[in-house]
Design an enzyme around this catalytic site. Structure first.
Site, PDB file in Angstrom:
ATOM      1  N   LYS A  76      -3.312   6.861   3.311  1.00  0.00           N
ATOM      2  CA  LYS A  76      -2.831   7.031   1.940  1.00  0.00           C
ATOM      3  C   LYS A  76      -3.041   8.476   1.495  1.00  0.00           C
ATOM      4  O   LYS A  76      -4.066   9.086   1.811  1.00  0.00           O
ATOM      5  CB  LYS A  76      -3.587   6.059   1.028  1.00  0.00           C
ATOM      6  CG  LYS A  76      -3.068   5.969  -0.408  1.00  0.00           C
ATOM      7  CD  LYS A  76      -3.847   4.900  -1.176  1.00  0.00           C
ATOM      8  CE  LYS A  76      -3.392   4.764  -2.616  1.00  0.00           C
ATOM      9  NZ  LYS A  76      -4.135   3.715  -3.344  1.00  0.00           N
ATOM     10  N   SER A 171      -1.782   0.276  -5.751  1.00  0.00           N
ATOM     11  CA  SER A 171      -1.100   1.548  -5.581  1.00  0.00           C
ATOM     12  C   SER A 171      -0.912   1.984  -4.123  1.00  0.00           C
ATOM     13  O   SER A 171      -0.283   3.004  -3.861  1.00  0.00           O
ATOM     14  CB  SER A 171      -1.898   2.632  -6.311  1.00  0.00           C
ATOM     15  OG  SER A 171      -3.202   2.757  -5.753  1.00  0.00           O
ATOM     16  N   SER A 195      -5.913  -2.273  -5.424  1.00  0.00           N
ATOM     17  CA  SER A 195      -4.825  -1.447  -4.897  1.00  0.00           C
ATOM     18  C   SER A 195      -4.556  -1.590  -3.407  1.00  0.00           C
ATOM     19  O   SER A 195      -3.542  -1.100  -2.918  1.00  0.00           O
ATOM     20  CB  SER A 195      -5.080   0.033  -5.208  1.00  0.00           C
ATOM     21  OG  SER A 195      -4.821   0.312  -6.560  1.00  0.00           O
TER      22      SER A 195
END
Length: 528
Positions: A76, A171, A195
């Protein structure tokens, strides 16, 4: 080969059935074919191929570094990566290249993993749809699956298939899409309020949030220091355990990590006996907004444990109704503090205004942050005002303790693992998702997940079945603090029972070709 699990591919590499370079090239080719998913912000092709070459030499010399050697992974884009741009999907950090690797990234590289690239997210990880980053929204690979498309064809009211694609959740949506679309075998996400688990549920993956303090946060660009945890996204529980084994342990650069040595690797038994377990079902999680399909699967999962001899009991987490508000106050307060470092002086974006330092600060932050980030900063600063501090921030800290104690009391009553939904429903179409603002959506989507972060507990989302629309639905298991191995053992047993149907690689590839062809045709028609 791309559809296999990490463990299976690791065995294939050791047996010489495929080389790290061949595997890397296959993943890079698939990343290019699935570019329209917008899963990656940066593809580190040269870096990955060089790492694959080094891995290949180790295998030839009989010096493999372990199960992760030669395995393609993604990270990420809020984890620092040395020499590779790290943006947090924000204008504020566009062009920022860290001089060091996050501890978790370094640990993966030390095990020989191949870094395919940095994945997309909501700006600074503030969101639950992966729709609010500066690089655009992430598309859920299940939007193009045979299962979903066939169900949609049966619906006479379905809209245009090419425009009505689904969100990934967030996210860590880019990481989820990357694993779900077979472009890598595991990906790092971050988990502050759900997330990692939220996109895992929407993309048919295993999403694991370790106990707070088990895995280092050093190099993870902070959102909420007291809740942030690096998360793991894989296609099966065994793979998550392998990655956890590489990541877990103390880090002198992160004072919140446990100092005691961790028993590694996290080996999970092939056969587990759940008959002596006590499974807790929190009654407060049966909320009116919960879809009937998720509720039904939750009930069937409880019945499954009961049929194997486990004790299933209803438990109470009495302060659950306060958790979302409490989380909002604490989250935005820490965000306001953490975002103060982005001032245009040390790194990241800096505006051209030089009338005064104050004017430069204000303009830099206005240009660098989106509305969502600025909104959370404003909320946090409000809660931290001298006249509000006691009534909001301090009270929220006290409520957080009550919420954490609810879990302690549940586990002290004899419960081994809690079983809950992960999300209210399956993934929704993007056009439907954006009808509501980020704050409203996050409050809805974090309802079952954020309390775990406030309590510092381990939790994992496991894909259970497909909905009537042909989309993944996940359930969440919550364990005692630092009983991560027990939690994953239970999750593995459950995973084996439900036999979740994964996206078939060829089905996705056929749809990729169709989508790419449609995009080319659209481009031609626009030029005409």
């Amino acid at each position: 080969m791309l559809g296999r699990s990490l463990r299976e591919v690791s065995a294939a590499l050791k047996q010489g059935q495929i080389t790290p370079t061949e595997l890397c090239q296959k993943c890079l080719s698939l990343i290019k074919k699935t570019k329209f998913l917008n899963a990656y912000i940066t593809v580190s092709e040269e870096v990955a191929l060089k790492q694959a070459e080094e891995s290949e030499k180790r295998y030839k010399n009989g010096q493999s570094l372990g199960d992760l050697d030669g395995i393609p992974i993604a990270v990420k884009d809020n984890f620092s990566t040395s020499g590779i741009e790290t943006t947090c999907a924000s204008n504020m950090l566009k062009g920022y290249i860290p001089p060091y690797n996050a501890t978790v990234v370094q640990k993966l590289l030390d095990q020989g993993a191949l870094l395919m690239g940095k994945t997309n997210l909501d700006e600074f990880a503030m969101g639950s749809g992966s729709t609010d980053g500066v690089f655009g929204p992430v598309k859920n690979p299940w939007s193009y699956s045979k299962q979903y498309r066939e169900k949609r064809k049966q619906n006479p009211h379905s809209e245009n298939e090419d425009s009505d694609w689904l969100i990934t959740g967030g996210s860590s949506g880019g990481s989820a899409a990357a694993v779900s679309a077979f472009t890598c075998y595991a990906a790092l996400g971050s988990d502050t309020g759900g997330s990692t688990r939220n996109p895992a549920a929407h993309c048919g993956l295993v999403g694991f949030k370790p106990s707070y303090g088990l895995v280092s946060r050093h190099g993870l660009i902070p959102l909420v220091n007291s809740m942030d945890v690096p998360g793991i996204l894989t296609r099966c529980v065994d793979d998550a355990a392998i990655v956890l084994g590489a990541l877990a342990g103390p880090d002198p650069r992160d004072s919140t990590t446990v100092h005691e040595p961790i028993n590694k690797p996290f080996m999970l038994p092939s056969l587990a006996d759940v008959s002596k377990l006590c499974i807790g079902i929190p009654k407060e999680y049966l909320v009116p907004e919960l879809s009937s399909e998720v509720q039904s699967l939750w009930s069937k999962a409880a019945d499954l444990f009961e049929s194997e001899g486990a004790k299933v009991i209803e438990v109470s987490l009495p302060h659950t109704s306060y958790s979302i508000v409490c989380y909002h106050v604490l989250c935005t307060s820490e965000v306001a503090s953490n975002m103060a470092r982005f001032d245009g002086l040390q790194y990241g974006h800096r505006c051209d205004i030089d009338v005064s330092t104050e004017a430069m600060y204000a303009a830099t932050r206005r240009e660098g942050f989106n509305d969502v980030v600025r909104g959370r900063i404003l909320s946090g600063n409000f809660f931290l005002l001298k006249e509000n501090y006691e009534n909001y921030f301090v009270k929220a800290q006290k409520v957080r303790r009550l919420i954490a104690n609810d879990f302690v009391n549940a586990f002290n009553s004899g419960v081994d693992v809690l079983l809950t939904p992960t999300t209210l429903s399956e993934a929704v179409p993007y056009l439907e998702f954006i009808k509501e603002d980020n704050r409203t959506r996050s409050a809805q989507d974090d309802i079952f997940t954020q309390a775990v972060n406030m309590a510092g507990l381990p939790a994992v989302s496991i894909p259970v079945a497909l909905s009537n629309q042909g989309l993944p639905i996940g359930l969440q298991f919550i364990g005692r603090a630092f009983c991560d191995q027990q939690l994953l053992t239970v999750a593995k047993w459950f995973e084996k029972q439900v036999q979740f149907p994964v996206i078939q690689l060829q089905e996705l590839m056929d749809d990729c070709s169709a989508v790419l062809e449609n995009e080319k045709l659209a481009s031609v028609s626009l030029k005409q």
